[in-house]
Design a protein around this motif. Structure first.
Motif, PDB file in Angstrom:
ATOM      1  N   LEU A  23     -14.939 -28.370  -3.604  1.00  0.00           N
ATOM      2  CA  LEU A  23     -15.444 -28.724  -2.279  1.00  0.00           C
ATOM      3  C   LEU A  23     -14.304 -29.192  -1.372  1.00  0.00           C
ATOM      4  O   LEU A  23     -14.248 -28.837  -0.191  1.00  0.00           O
ATOM      5  CB  LEU A  23     -16.510 -29.819  -2.409  1.00  0.00           C
ATOM      6  CG  LEU A  23     -17.221 -30.246  -1.129  1.00  0.00           C
ATOM      7  CD1 LEU A  23     -17.958 -29.073  -0.496  1.00  0.00           C
ATOM      8  CD2 LEU A  23     -18.180 -31.396  -1.402  1.00  0.00           C
ATOM      9  N   GLY A  24     -13.384 -29.971  -1.944  1.00  0.00           N
ATOM     10  CA  GLY A  24     -12.241 -30.475  -1.180  1.00  0.00           C
ATOM     11  C   GLY A  24     -11.346 -29.357  -0.680  1.00  0.00           C
ATOM     12  O   GLY A  24     -10.926 -29.356   0.489  1.00  0.00           O
ATOM     13  N   VAL A  25     -11.063 -28.379  -1.545  1.00  0.00           N
ATOM     14  CA  VAL A  25     -10.212 -27.243  -1.147  1.00  0.00           C
ATOM     15  C   VAL A  25     -10.904 -26.418  -0.065  1.00  0.00           C
ATOM     16  O   VAL A  25     -10.273 -25.997   0.913  1.00  0.00           O
ATOM     17  CB  VAL A  25      -9.871 -26.361  -2.370  1.00  0.00           C
ATOM     18  CG1 VAL A  25      -9.128 -25.097  -1.937  1.00  0.00           C
ATOM     19  CG2 VAL A  25      -9.019 -27.132  -3.372  1.00  0.00           C
ATOM     20  N   ALA A  26     -12.217 -26.186  -0.235  1.00  0.00           N
ATOM     21  CA  ALA A  26     -12.974 -25.418   0.759  1.00  0.00           C
ATOM     22  C   ALA A  26     -12.957 -26.118   2.124  1.00  0.00           C
ATOM     23  O   ALA A  26     -12.732 -25.478   3.161  1.00  0.00           O
ATOM     24  CB  ALA A  26     -14.411 -25.225   0.279  1.00  0.00           C
ATOM     25  N   LEU A  27     -13.165 -27.437   2.116  1.00  0.00           N
ATOM     26  CA  LEU A  27     -13.135 -28.206   3.376  1.00  0.00           C
ATOM     27  C   LEU A  27     -11.753 -28.188   3.999  1.00  0.00           C
ATOM     28  O   LEU A  27     -11.607 -28.116   5.229  1.00  0.00           O
ATOM     29  CB  LEU A  27     -13.589 -29.648   3.112  1.00  0.00           C
ATOM     30  CG  LEU A  27     -15.095 -29.838   2.871  1.00  0.00           C
ATOM     31  CD1 LEU A  27     -15.390 -31.261   2.427  1.00  0.00           C
ATOM     32  CD2 LEU A  27     -15.898 -29.505   4.136  1.00  0.00           C
ATOM     33  N   LEU A  28     -10.726 -28.252   3.144  1.00  0.00           N
ATOM     34  CA  LEU A  28      -9.338 -28.202   3.632  1.00  0.00           C
ATOM     35  C   LEU A  28      -9.069 -26.887   4.362  1.00  0.00           C
ATOM     36  O   LEU A  28      -8.404 -26.865   5.405  1.00  0.00           O
ATOM     37  CB  LEU A  28      -8.374 -28.373   2.448  1.00  0.00           C
ATOM     38  CG  LEU A  28      -6.926 -28.753   2.769  1.00  0.00           C
ATOM     39  CD1 LEU A  28      -6.854 -30.112   3.450  1.00  0.00           C
ATOM     40  CD2 LEU A  28      -6.096 -28.773   1.487  1.00  0.00           C
ATOM     41  N   PHE A  29      -9.594 -25.788   3.803  1.00  0.00           N
ATOM     42  CA  PHE A  29      -9.435 -24.468   4.434  1.00  0.00           C
ATOM     43  C   PHE A  29     -10.129 -24.441   5.797  1.00  0.00           C
ATOM     44  O   PHE A  29      -9.559 -23.954   6.790  1.00  0.00           O
ATOM     45  CB  PHE A  29     -10.010 -23.389   3.514  1.00  0.00           C
ATOM     46  CG  PHE A  29     -10.030 -22.014   4.119  1.00  0.00           C
ATOM     47  CD1 PHE A  29      -8.856 -21.366   4.481  1.00  0.00           C
ATOM     48  CD2 PHE A  29     -11.242 -21.347   4.331  1.00  0.00           C
ATOM     49  CE1 PHE A  29      -8.877 -20.097   5.042  1.00  0.00           C
ATOM     50  CE2 PHE A  29     -11.271 -20.083   4.897  1.00  0.00           C
ATOM     51  CZ  PHE A  29     -10.092 -19.454   5.245  1.00  0.00           C
TER      52      PHE A  29
END
Length: 521
Positions: A23-29
């Motif tokens: 979820l963190g990586v997706a939000l970062l993108f």
């Protein structure tokens, strides 16, 4: 005591850590898209709408990567030709390459022509419509991925455009003839894919694995089958995958594909013969001969998918970009490089983060796959798209691939049941004889070719008296016949998801359109 409690808390939260990381990586993108587009579009009138649309486009691209890409590499993973990590790496590279190299510089703004743009009041309404359609399609894909159901991304965005279009311009805005064709594709795509995959698998069984000398048969047939695959994929890529770089008609694409197939045949024939000479005369050896072609098939399918389906993520975004920059409503819109990058990177990230769930569903949870079966599925995916595109049939690559998996599974069930009926007949004719004699005959029968099996059964009918099996034996055999090699619960879940894709994404899009319009007015 405190240390023990801490240990228990750590164990309880361990499961949620990978999910939080994804979820963190997706939000970062998504935040990265917001920052990049915000700085790039600074001072542009209506730029904030384009920033919001870019973020939604990135979200859609990740969902395409998570759901749709599994169809290309799932069978290769299920057959153990590729590891999960290897499949994700290959798919991410080739999906992104296909999107960037051959993704097209112009895209249709009204997907499949399902609504009439002339009935949209103004460019603002058009922008809100496209944003609602894109977000609705992405949300539905997200839900389907969470449920483990591979669905069509094209149908998701079609449903979104239809629902938002009706909300914006009424029922008359829709082309119901086109929608009828799309509904027909729910049947056409999986049936065509299933029939072609099953036909190739049956051909492989008859010409190789049902032969007494499988190695000799494999040396003769595998180069031919790989060449047919090269022909299909070359034609497919020339027609669909590299249309941005080079446009050719169908006969020319077929000729180019045939030339590539001949070259491939001449190269691989001695290589396959050399490898086969070192192998034992067993089915596992034949499977190993299909491993490398299957890896190439997964890569080529990913490239062609990236070239074609990236438009599902960036098409509406390109339309919004064109409407904001130039005003008005265009039927075709150019795709800026930054928009294409959003699509390509988003697909790769979505695949890496959330792809494994659907890869496992397609690769191992419907039916058991080996390299031969997975090869047939890849062949079906390429050939069905070529046939359908030339006949003007609306098909979905997702439905084709999943239909091919089911086709292979149901063929296996049919062949197994047919074989067990033959075994029952043999036992019936040997009733009352020595058990060792029966087992010896069954062993010879199992190793025999198709023609020899038929001869053995005919001899039994001519020379043996019929005898009834005991009630217990018949009951046991009846139970064996009901053995299911295709998971019915997976079939029902996937078909249900296919049927509701357009209505659900359409209803979502209509609700989102009214919400966006309410905020903007």
């Amino acid at each position: 005591m405190e240390l023990q409690n801490l240990s228990q808390i750590e164990k309880a939260t361990r499961f949620g850590r990978p999910e939080l990381f994804r979820l963190g990586v997706a939000l970062l993108f998504i935040v990265g898209i917001m920052l990049f587009s915000g700085f790039s579009l600074q001072g542009l009138d209506g730029g904030y709408m384009l920033v919001a649309a870019a973020m939604i486009g990135g979200y859609m691209a990740m969902n395409i990567g998570a759901n749709d890409v599994a169809n290309n590499v799932g069978p290769a993973v299920g057959s153990k030709a590729l590891t999960l990590a290897g499949a994700i790496l290959i798919a991410a590279i080739f999906e992104a390459s296909g999107a960037l190299i051959a993704g097209g510089d112009v895209v249709s703004t009204i997907k499949k022509g399902i609504i009439d743009p002339a009935m949209i009041a103004d460019s603002d309404t058009f922008i809100w419509l496209m944003m609602a359609a894109l977000l609705a399609g992405a949300i539905w894909l997200n839900i389907a991925t969470a449920l483990g159901a591979p669905v069509s991304t094209t149908h998701s965005i079609v449903g979104g455009v239809l629902g938002a279009g009706i909300a914006a311009g009424g029922l008359g805005i829709a082309d119901w003839g086109k929608m009828g064709q799309i509904a027909a594709s729910w049947v056409i795509s999986p049936v065509l894919g299933g029939m072609i995959a099953a036909s190739f698998l049956y051909l492989i069984k008859r010409s190789i694995t049902y032969q007494e000398d499988m190695i000799t048969a494999g040396k003769r047939m595998v180069p031919l089958l790989v060449s047919v695959m090269a022909w299909a994929f070359s034609t497919y890529l020339v027609l669909k995958g590299v249309k941005k770089l080079w446009k050719v008609d169908f006969p020319m694409a077929l000729l180019i594909g045939l030339a590539v197939a001949v070259v491939i045949f001449l190269i691989i024939r001695p290589m396959i013969a050399k490898a086969a000479n070192k192998m034992a005369n067993e089915k596992g050896s034949i499977n190993r001969l299909f491993t490398v072609p299957l890896i190439f098939a997964a890569a080529l399918l990913s490239f062609a998918h990236g070239a074609n389906d990236v438009a599902n993520a960036v098409g509406p975004l390109a339309a919004i970009n064109d409407a904001i920059l130039h005003g008005g409503i265009a039927k075709k819109a150019e795709i800026p490089i930054w928009v294409m990058m959003v699509g390509a990177i988003g697909i790769a990230i979505g695949l890496a983060l959330y792809g494994p769930k659907l890869i496992k569903t397609v690769g191992s949870e419907i039916t058991e796959l080996d390299q031969m079966r997975a090869f047939c599925i890849a062949m079906a995916a390429a050939i069905t798209v070529i046939i359908a595109s030339q006949l003007g049939l609306p098909v979905s690559s997702t439905h084709i691939a999943v239909g091919a998996v089911f086709g292979v599974g149901f063929l296996r069930e049919f062949l197994k049941h047919t074989y067990l009926k033959m075994v029952e007949e043999i036992k019936d004719h040997h009733h009352g004889r020595d058990e060792a004699e029966v087992e010896a005959f069954l062993l010879r029968f199992q190793k025999a070719t198709i023609r020899r099996k038929a001869e053995m059964l005919q001899q039994l009918k001519e020379h043996s008296a019929s005898a009834d099996l005991s009630k217990k034996e018949r009951k046991g055999l009846k139970k064996v016949y009901k053995t299911e090699l295709v998971k019915r619960s997976a079939l029902m879940k996937i078909v249900a998801a296919w049927v509701i894709t357009v209505p659900v994404s359409g209803i979502l899009a209509a609700m989102l359109f009214f919400m966006i319009r309410g905020l903007m007015l």
